[in-house]
Design a protein around this motif. Structure first.
Motif, PDB file in Angstrom:
ATOM      1  N   GLU A   1       1.833   2.052  -3.515  1.00  0.00           N
ATOM      2  CA  GLU A   1       0.717   2.394  -4.545  1.00  0.00           C
ATOM      3  C   GLU A   1       0.330   3.799  -4.058  1.00  0.00           C
ATOM      4  O   GLU A   1       0.230   4.617  -5.049  1.00  0.00           O
ATOM      5  N   THR A   2       0.479   4.056  -2.733  1.00  0.00           N
ATOM      6  CA  THR A   2       0.273   5.402  -2.417  1.00  0.00           C
ATOM      7  C   THR A   2       1.005   6.622  -3.060  1.00  0.00           C
ATOM      8  O   THR A   2       0.740   7.624  -3.527  1.00  0.00           O
TER       9      THR A   2
ATOM     10  N   PRO B   1       0.876  -1.205   0.119  1.00  0.00           N
ATOM     11  CA  PRO B   1       0.183  -0.004  -0.072  1.00  0.00           C
ATOM     12  C   PRO B   1       0.902   1.268   0.169  1.00  0.00           C
ATOM     13  O   PRO B   1       0.355   2.336  -0.427  1.00  0.00           O
TER      14      PRO B   1
END
Length: 450
Positions: free
Chosen positions: A439-440, A436
């Motif tokens: 991806e951020t 995550p």
């Protein structure tokens, strides 16, 4: 992500710029040692920012098994009510250290001078790693070990009932071996002396002093001589764990090779025995800046900014720098693919006995993705192809190794074609929020079917 169970195949594809703030997890080395030294203290140690990856969680579970009260209060906040030096109780069950070589080796050292018996095991990767480098020196204290052929787990350690102090020269640059001997020396009378010919990460020495142990470090013709006076009463501490430079390496290096990127990684530990990668990247021409330098808990920290660096050039990395960046060679070999010319990494044979044979794993995976690689037992050479030059398009074998998996996923973010890994599950051992977080920042990661 899970470090155990069914494989989690994953693919990274070329992304737009990586931008933003990367809040990477706490330092794994300091997290392990905080739990162990807290367990060996009398009273309550408070820890914030603890890495809650599987490796460290397995160490927390082990400390409970040895009698310490270890409590998780949420969001990296933990307390450890210790049993004191020599106070470990005999575990009722086998100690499973999962994937963690650091965890098992430090815990073996910590219990080796108490009159108790413990059996250790781990996952398939850890069961294949050599433990003789620990069992040999703890035998000098009087401990006995009984394991599989080749000194491999599962292994039972019978702690010394009447330990004696030792003087030990570490035969290879290894912070794990040094630390295991020092932890064993805590419950031995008199002075235990460890000599290392090449300096390795010094978190154990710094933290032992912080917990109240009598420890000195002297540079001599023999090398770095560390003297520890045994049987102290360690004093509980309040510890703020800095963020892990080894985890920071992945968003930092990805930013250097993905066009247009600008990533800030705050509060990174910059202990000089850990910061070799950043020095190497700057020598290659990377756009790295250190902002707001400061000291926290006896460790130097700063905020690290990394920007896309299209003009990087290959260099020869000095072999004496290897101990300060041993875990970062896999991601450095990826960066080297996007630099101009050769990057030569010598003095790296220790990579052969990590979670996997990391030299072979990176060489085979990079070759499959179109890079030209040379290697021998102690050397890895990458022929760079410049910005965007790595063809990609292949599946790399992670070999149950978290750093191999993350390195190839970072490669896929800048390669011409997507790069896949057969199993991203082991990433959870050290960097459970890798997926995550990246991806951020703008990375394109996709879990794929096996």
């Amino acid at each position: 992500m899970s470090g155990h169970g069914d494989p989690i195949p994953m693919t990274a594809r070329r992304a737009g710029p990586l931008t933003g703030v990367a809040e990477v997890p706490g330092d794994k080395s300091i997290s392990h040692r905080s739990l162990i030294l807290g367990a060996l203290s009398v009273g309550e140690t408070r820890i914030s920012g603890l890495l809650e990856g599987q490796d460290v969680l397995d160490t927390a579970k082990a400390m409970r098994a040895f009698g310490a009260e270890v409590t998780h209060h949420g969001a990296g906040e933990w307390t450890v009510n210790g049993v004191g030096v020599g106070g470990f109780a005999e575990p009722e069950d086998v100690i499973d250290c999962g994937n963690s070589g650091t965890g098992v080796r430090l815990i073996m050292g910590a219990m080796a001078t108490s009159p108790i018996t413990a059996t250790f095991t781990g996952d398939a990767s850890l069961r294949g790693r050599p433990m003789g480098r620990i069992t040999d020196p703890i035998a000098l204290f009087g401990a006995q070990s009984h394991g599989r052929q080749g000194g491999r787990l599962p292994m039972t350690i019978v702690g010394a009932a009447d330990p004696v102090p030792v003087r030990y020269t570490v035969p290879m640059p290894s912070a794990q071996v040094k630390s295991a001997v020092l932890l064993a020396g805590l419950n031995a009378p008199g002075q235990t002396v460890v000599i290392e010919k090449e300096a390795t990460r010094d978190h154990t020495e710094r933290m032992l002093a912080g917990f109240g142990a009598e420890i000195t470090v002297e540079e001599t013709d023999e090398g770095r001589v560390i003297t520890l006076t045994g049987q102290p009463e360690l004093t509980p501490q309040t510890i703020v764990v800095p963020r892990d430079p080894s985890s920071a390496a992945f968003p930092v290096c990805a930013a250097l090779i993905v066009e247009g990127s600008d990533v800030l990684v705050p509060n990174i530990g910059l202990n000089p025995t850990r910061a070799g990668l950043f020095t190497t990247l700057q020598e290659m021409g990377a756009d790295l800046t250190f902002e707001n330098p400061r000291e926290e808990g006896g460790e130097p920290v700063a905020d690290l900014r990394a920007r896309f660096s299209p003009d990087m050039k290959g260099i020869e990395v000095p072999p004496e720098r290897a101990p300060s960046m041993i875990d970062e060679y896999p991601i450095l070999s990826v960066v080297a693919c996007f630099a101009a010319g050769q990057t030569i990494m010598r003095g790296v044979k220790e990579l052969r006995v990590k979670e996997s044979d990391r030299i072979d794993a990176m060489a085979r995976g990079l070759e499959a993705n179109g890079a030209r690689i040379e290697e021998d037992e102690d050397t890895l050479i990458v022929h760079g192809m410049g910005p965007g030059g790595l063809p990609g398009g292949a599946v790399a074998q992670a070999r149950l190794d978290h750093r191999i998996a993350m390195s190839f996923l970072c490669a896929g973010m800048a390669a011409q074609q997507p790069v896949s890994v057969d199993d991203a599950g082991p990433i959870a051992t050290s960097f459970p929020i890798f997926e995550p977080l990246m991806e951020t920042l703008g990375a394109q990661l996709q879990r794929t079917k096996a």
